[in-house]
Design an enzyme around this catalytic site. Structure first.
Site, PDB file in Angstrom:
ATOM      1  N   SER A  46       0.766  -1.298   0.167  1.00  0.00           N
ATOM      2  CA  SER A  46      -0.152   0.001  -0.122  1.00  0.00           C
ATOM      3  C   SER A  46       0.748   1.336   0.015  1.00  0.00           C
ATOM      4  O   SER A  46       0.456   2.186  -0.597  1.00  0.00           O
ATOM      5  CB  SER A  46      -0.824  -0.028   1.217  1.00  0.00           C
ATOM      6  OG  SER A  46      -0.323  -0.068   2.432  1.00  0.00           O
ATOM      7  N   ASP A 100       8.547  -3.518  -5.031  1.00  0.00           N
ATOM      8  CA  ASP A 100       7.130  -2.892  -4.797  1.00  0.00           C
ATOM      9  C   ASP A 100       6.827  -1.789  -5.603  1.00  0.00           C
ATOM     10  O   ASP A 100       5.756  -1.661  -6.571  1.00  0.00           O
ATOM     11  CB  ASP A 100       6.833  -2.581  -3.442  1.00  0.00           C
ATOM     12  CG  ASP A 100       7.049  -3.755  -2.648  1.00  0.00           C
ATOM     13  OD1 ASP A 100       7.298  -4.800  -2.868  1.00  0.00           O
ATOM     14  OD2 ASP A 100       6.927  -3.628  -1.303  1.00  0.00           O
TER      15      ASP A 100
HETATM   16  C1  GAF Z   1       8.642  -5.629   1.067  1.00  0.00           C
HETATM   17  C2  GAF Z   1       9.768  -4.753   0.532  1.00  0.00           C
HETATM   18  F1  GAF Z   1       9.257  -3.513   0.276  1.00  0.00           F
HETATM   19  C3  GAF Z   1      10.258  -5.336  -0.998  1.00  0.00           C
HETATM   20  O1  GAF Z   1      11.133  -4.464  -1.262  1.00  0.00           O
HETATM   21  C4  GAF Z   1      10.767  -6.808  -0.774  1.00  0.00           C
HETATM   22  O2  GAF Z   1      11.988  -6.929  -0.307  1.00  0.00           O
HETATM   23  C5  GAF Z   1       9.617  -7.526  -0.022  1.00  0.00           C
HETATM   24  O3  GAF Z   1       9.333  -6.940   1.249  1.00  0.00           O
HETATM   25  C6  GAF Z   1      10.232  -9.044   0.144  1.00  0.00           C
HETATM   26  O4  GAF Z   1      10.415  -9.593  -0.757  1.00  0.00           O
HETATM   27  O5  GAF Z   1       7.686  -5.698   0.550  1.00  0.00           O
END
Ligand code: GAF
Length: 386
Positions: free
Chosen positions: A126, A171
């Site tokens: 989010s 993300d």
């Molecule tokens: C969170 C982080 F923001 C991502 O960058 C990633 O490392 C994830 O955890 C784990 O795969 O969402």
């Protein structure tokens, strides 16, 4: 569209102006967890739940923000721009604005109203959705012409600097770059990426939300990053050219990490295995072999739970319950961990019954509600109205 109309209405009431509206989605990740900050690969996709920001420039140096869902407001003068401790949500917006100043862009004051359909704390990013929406909107109204990959990096920086989570790039990349019906095979070292078709006949992505509040998540996340870094340092004392876990092998761990520290070995071994697992899993996906992809997803869960230790009893419970169910092709915890959702590939016609049974048992045994979403894969950040 109802959300857009509501946003426009609130924006007009607050600021008597006509905004630009941007939508930026949350994400799922099929496989490749905690590999992004280790320069490995990931396989995320944007989904049909999103953050929406309505924004317009002001004639003064003030930032005025409204969180429509919380019915809260926040204002600050640009000269005082810094992370705010007391309330959380403004940080994602302020951190995004701060990235423009860091680039040397002349940033005037602006208004923004935020609303989101991405559940908070569910591991669906989010926060990345909000950062990407804010940066995309400012880029548009300031006419700064920043390219999308640069905006992804700015959004990641906003999370580092204003939310204190030293996240990888997955993300924000998925939110900004998503494409309907495709997952993104992203190499987090080179940022090369390719879109892999994800249209599964009769199979849906079911997200099961533990509703566990993952308050541990950010501090433990940063600890995992440090543990991986330690392993890299130990290996690089013996092997030339190692600056991440990307090219580390299990043999190197056997020689240079395991003898020194079992915990660091366990953490880094999970990552090394997961980087390979993603490559294999992605080949299975490309060849339409979902059964083998599903087995990899279960293996990822086991690694995250037992070696990387970022699961929790509720996530483990949900995965164990579907492990031997022939209607569930694959399942695992998703995202940073310590709560949030499991991602399940499930035969479409079995979803209703599965959810009904799971809900009853989960709520009884875990004493928490179980919520669920059937996610469709959607486009990345885009303008809705201007
Ligand atoms: C969170 C982080 F923001 C991502 O960058 C990633 O490392 C994830 O955890 C784990 O795969 O969402």
């Amino acid at each position: 569209m109802q959300i857009t109309e509501e946003l426009k209405k609130v924006f007009h009431e607050q600021f008597q102006a006509k905004p630009l509206i941007v939508r930026s989605p949350g994400r799922i990740n099929i496989i490749g967890e905690h590999t992004d900050y280790n320069e490995g690969l990931v396989l995320p996709a944007a989904i049909d739940k999103a953050a929406y920001i309505a924004a317009s420039l002001r004639d003064d140096d003030e930032i005025h923000l409204v969180a429509m869902d919380l019915n809260e407001k926040f204002s600050i003068n640009l000269k005082d721009l810094q992370p705010v401790g007391a309330v959380n949500w403004p940080n994602y917006l302020l951190g995004s604005a701060a990235q423009f100043l860091k680039r040397g862009t002349k940033l005037p004051g602006f208004n923004a109203v935020l609303t989101s359909t991405v559940p908070i704390g569910a591991g669906l990013s989010s926060s990345a959705a909000v950062e990407c929406a804010m940066i995309f909107a400012l880029n548009e109204i300031l006419q700064t012409n920043i390219d999308k990959i640069a905006m992804v990096k700015m959004a990641q920086q906003a999370e580092h600097e204003y939310a204190g989570v030293m996240c990888g790039i997955m993300d924000q990349f998925a939110s900004m770059m998503g494409k309907r019906d495709y997952v993104i095979k992203l190499d987090c070292r080179s940022l090369e990426y390719e879109y892999v078709p994800f249209k599964l006949d009769g199979i849906k992505v079911l997200l099961l939300n533990t509703n566990v509040n993952h308050s541990l998540a950010s501090s433990e996340y940063n600890t995992r990053r440090k543990e991986c870094k330690t392993a890299v340092e130990w290996v690089s004392e013996h092997v030339q050219g190692i600056n991440s876990l990307r090219n580390v092998t299990e043999e190197m761990l056997n020689s240079y990490v395991l003898p020194k520290d079992k915990l660091i070995d366990k953490r880094s071994r999970y990552v090394v295995q997961e980087i390979n697992r993603l490559e294999e899993g992605c080949t299975y996906l490309e060849n339409g072999n979902l059964v083998e992809l599903g087995k990899k997803m279960f293996a990822t869960h086991d690694g995250l739970s037992k070696m990387y230790q970022v699961s929790c009893k509720e996530l483990d419970w949900l995965v164990d319950k579907v492990r031997n169910n022939p209607d569930v092709i694959g399942a695992r915890m998703m995202g940073g961990g310590f709560g949030g959702c499991t991602i399940n590939l499930v035969k479409e016609n079995a979803i209703d019954e599965l959810v009904t049974t799971l809900k009853l048992d989960y709520e009884k045994e875990m004493e928490l509600p179980l919520t669920y979403y059937v996610a469709s894969i959607d486009n990345g950040t885009e303008i809705i109205t201007s």
